[in-house]
Design an enzyme around this catalytic site. Sequence first.
Site, mmCIF file in Angstrom:
data_model
loop_
_atom_site.group_PDB
_atom_site.id
_atom_site.type_symbol
_atom_site.label_atom_id
_atom_site.label_comp_id
_atom_site.label_asym_id
_atom_site.label_seq_id
_atom_site.Cartn_x
_atom_site.Cartn_y
_atom_site.Cartn_z
ATOM 1 N N ASN A 275 -2.116 0.247 7.189
ATOM 2 C CA ASN A 275 -1.656 -1.093 7.574
ATOM 3 C C ASN A 275 -0.801 -1.792 6.516
ATOM 4 O O ASN A 275 -0.667 -3.005 6.494
ATOM 5 C CB ASN A 275 -2.818 -1.959 8.069
ATOM 6 C CG ASN A 275 -3.863 -2.220 7.015
ATOM 7 O OD1 ASN A 275 -3.686 -1.816 5.852
ATOM 8 N ND2 ASN A 275 -4.927 -2.900 7.370
ATOM 9 N N PHE B 271 -15.558 4.011 6.678
ATOM 10 C CA PHE B 271 -14.151 4.207 6.325
ATOM 11 C C PHE B 271 -13.885 4.101 4.823
ATOM 12 O O PHE B 271 -12.754 4.243 4.382
ATOM 13 C CB PHE B 271 -13.272 3.205 7.082
ATOM 14 C CG PHE B 271 -13.615 1.747 6.835
ATOM 15 C CD1 PHE B 271 -13.090 1.065 5.747
ATOM 16 C CD2 PHE B 271 -14.468 1.062 7.705
ATOM 17 C CE1 PHE B 271 -13.400 -0.273 5.520
ATOM 18 C CE2 PHE B 271 -14.787 -0.270 7.480
ATOM 19 C CZ PHE B 271 -14.251 -0.945 6.382
ATOM 20 N N TYR C 149 -12.221 -2.729 -3.519
ATOM 21 C CA TYR C 149 -12.785 -2.669 -2.173
ATOM 22 C C TYR C 149 -14.319 -2.635 -2.195
ATOM 23 O O TYR C 149 -14.940 -2.155 -1.236
ATOM 24 C CB TYR C 149 -12.224 -1.463 -1.417
ATOM 25 C CG TYR C 149 -10.818 -1.680 -0.890
ATOM 26 C CD1 TYR C 149 -10.515 -2.769 -0.057
ATOM 27 C CD2 TYR C 149 -9.790 -0.793 -1.192
ATOM 28 C CE1 TYR C 149 -9.229 -2.968 0.432
ATOM 29 C CE2 TYR C 149 -8.498 -0.988 -0.693
ATOM 30 C CZ TYR C 149 -8.226 -2.079 0.123
ATOM 31 O OH TYR C 149 -6.959 -2.273 0.617
ATOM 32 N N GLU D 54 -9.437 -10.464 -7.539
ATOM 33 C CA GLU D 54 -8.494 -9.352 -7.371
ATOM 34 C C GLU D 54 -7.326 -9.447 -8.350
ATOM 35 O O GLU D 54 -6.852 -8.430 -8.858
ATOM 36 C CB GLU D 54 -7.976 -9.334 -5.928
ATOM 37 C CG GLU D 54 -9.083 -9.010 -4.913
ATOM 38 C CD GLU D 54 -8.650 -9.168 -3.464
ATOM 39 O OE1 GLU D 54 -7.493 -9.574 -3.206
ATOM 40 O OE2 GLU D 54 -9.480 -8.894 -2.572
ATOM 41 N N ARG E 229 2.252 -6.534 9.627
ATOM 42 C CA ARG E 229 1.525 -5.424 10.262
ATOM 43 C C ARG E 229 1.930 -5.255 11.718
ATOM 44 O O ARG E 229 1.952 -4.142 12.240
ATOM 45 C CB ARG E 229 0.026 -5.658 10.121
ATOM 46 C CG ARG E 229 -0.471 -5.414 8.684
ATOM 47 C CD ARG E 229 -1.841 -6.016 8.484
ATOM 48 N NE ARG E 229 -2.501 -5.572 7.256
ATOM 49 C CZ ARG E 229 -3.651 -6.083 6.813
ATOM 50 N NH1 ARG E 229 -4.246 -7.056 7.494
ATOM 51 N NH2 ARG E 229 -4.202 -5.633 5.707
ATOM 52 N N ARG F 286 -1.824 -14.380 4.512
ATOM 53 C CA ARG F 286 -2.568 -13.676 5.567
ATOM 54 C C ARG F 286 -1.879 -13.832 6.930
ATOM 55 O O ARG F 286 -1.845 -12.899 7.722
ATOM 56 C CB ARG F 286 -4.006 -14.199 5.653
ATOM 57 C CG ARG F 286 -4.854 -13.943 4.422
ATOM 58 C CD ARG F 286 -5.408 -12.558 4.324
ATOM 59 N NE ARG F 286 -6.357 -12.221 5.355
ATOM 60 C CZ ARG F 286 -7.064 -11.085 5.336
ATOM 61 N NH1 ARG F 286 -6.940 -10.208 4.338
ATOM 62 N NH2 ARG F 286 -7.889 -10.804 6.304
ATOM 63 N N THR G 44 -5.784 -7.311 10.669
ATOM 64 C CA THR G 44 -6.100 -6.042 10.003
ATOM 65 C C THR G 44 -5.670 -4.832 10.833
ATOM 66 O O THR G 44 -5.187 -3.843 10.300
ATOM 67 C CB THR G 44 -7.626 -5.984 9.744
ATOM 68 O OG1 THR G 44 -8.002 -7.157 9.015
ATOM 69 C CG2 THR G 44 -8.007 -4.755 8.943
ATOM 70 N N HIS H 58 -1.842 -5.422 1.622
ATOM 71 C CA HIS H 58 -3.112 -6.104 1.370
ATOM 72 C C HIS H 58 -2.829 -7.536 0.937
ATOM 73 O O HIS H 58 -1.868 -7.783 0.204
ATOM 74 C CB HIS H 58 -3.892 -5.404 0.242
ATOM 75 C CG HIS H 58 -5.049 -6.237 -0.276
ATOM 76 N ND1 HIS H 58 -6.281 -6.240 0.335
ATOM 77 C CD2 HIS H 58 -5.127 -7.135 -1.297
ATOM 78 C CE1 HIS H 58 -7.078 -7.102 -0.304
ATOM 79 N NE2 HIS H 58 -6.397 -7.655 -1.298
ATOM 80 N N LYS I 3 0.829 -1.198 0.000
ATOM 81 C CA LYS I 3 0.000 0.000 0.000
ATOM 82 C C LYS I 3 0.874 1.263 0.000
ATOM 83 O O LYS I 3 2.090 1.195 0.256
ATOM 84 C CB LYS I 3 -0.932 -0.050 1.220
ATOM 85 C CG LYS I 3 -1.986 -1.174 1.130
ATOM 86 C CD LYS I 3 -2.861 -1.196 2.376
ATOM 87 C CE LYS I 3 -3.991 -2.210 2.272
ATOM 88 N NZ LYS I 3 -4.840 -2.213 3.503
HETATM 89 P P1 DAT Z 1 -7.909 -6.810 5.466
HETATM 90 O O1 DAT Z 1 -7.123 -5.730 4.761
HETATM 91 O O2 DAT Z 1 -7.169 -7.344 6.651
HETATM 92 O O3 DAT Z 1 -8.384 -7.896 4.531
HETATM 93 P P2 DAT Z 1 -10.649 -5.835 5.421
HETATM 94 O O4 DAT Z 1 -10.796 -6.498 4.103
HETATM 95 O O5 DAT Z 1 -11.672 -6.093 6.457
HETATM 96 O O6 DAT Z 1 -9.218 -6.121 6.072
HETATM 97 O O7 DAT Z 1 -10.619 -4.271 5.193
HETATM 98 C C1 DAT Z 1 -9.899 -3.703 4.114
HETATM 99 C C2 DAT Z 1 -9.153 -2.503 4.610
HETATM 100 O O8 DAT Z 1 -10.088 -1.508 5.042
HETATM 101 C C3 DAT Z 1 -8.283 -2.771 5.826
HETATM 102 O O9 DAT Z 1 -7.000 -3.232 5.473
HETATM 103 C C4 DAT Z 1 -8.237 -1.437 6.482
HETATM 104 C C5 DAT Z 1 -9.589 -0.839 6.176
HETATM 105 N N1 DAT Z 1 -10.524 -1.043 7.285
HETATM 106 C C6 DAT Z 1 -11.180 -2.188 7.585
HETATM 107 N N2 DAT Z 1 -11.953 -2.040 8.663
HETATM 108 C C7 DAT Z 1 -11.787 -0.763 9.051
HETATM 109 C C8 DAT Z 1 -12.300 0.032 10.124
HETATM 110 N N3 DAT Z 1 -13.160 -0.486 10.998
HETATM 111 N N4 DAT Z 1 -11.891 1.316 10.222
HETATM 112 C C9 DAT Z 1 -11.021 1.845 9.337
HETATM 113 N N5 DAT Z 1 -10.489 1.154 8.301
HETATM 114 C C10 DAT Z 1 -10.860 -0.127 8.171
HETATM 115 MG MG MG Z 2 -9.740 -7.858 2.998
#
Ligand code: DAT
Ligand code: MG
Length: 152
Positions: free
Chosen positions: A112, A57, A49, A126, A102, A85, A91, A115, A9
């Site tokens: 973070n 967010f 996304y 993806e 992370r 992962r 996350t 991805h 990222k």
């Molecule tokens: P990951 O990246 O671990 O797969 P995710 O798919 O649930 O997590 O979410 C995608 C991204 O969105 C994550 O890396 C950071 C952001 N994100 C997720 N939940 C969030 C939250 N509650 N507040 C702020 N950003 C968030």
């Molecule tokens: Mg994810």
Amino acid sequence: MERTLILIKPDGMQRGISFEILSRFERRGLRLAGLRLLQVSQDMAETHYGEHIGKPFFEGLVSYITSSPIIAAVFEGTDAVTAARTTMGGTKPTEANPGTIRGDFGLEIGRNVVHGSDSPESAEREIGIFFGDGSSLYDWGRDVDSWIFEDE
Ligand code: DAT
Ligand code: MG
């Protein structure tokens, strides 16, 4: 061989730790199948996304991922999705285990660093977003593979 999509990222790029992060996946034994440097467009970000559309967010997430060039990589290997992962960590970086990417490089959920796809189905979707028809992906073997993959 299972494949997964990894993104370094914008914070990982700006902080100059992109190859340090990639090397952790490579060192684990995963085999690189594709690599590109690109700036993510608004459309790509919203598609990638898509599952988060409507969440509070979402806008911040899209502006973050489009804020600087990133690296997209495809890694393959045994249970590549899960392997990546667990190498990445949870996350929320403050809750990610030490020793994970992370857990070692991040503090905030919105910064973070990395991805990784969350299932083989997500990975396929993806990889399609970032590598299109897949013509720039390589199906290759390494001399060391039989020391990493038991059945190769
Ligand atoms: P990951 O990246 O671990 O797969 P995710 O798919 O649930 O997590 O979410 C995608 C991204 O969105 C994550 O890396 C950071 C952001 N994100 C997720 N939940 C969030 C939250 N509650 N507040 C702020 N950003 C968030
Ligand atoms: Mg994810």
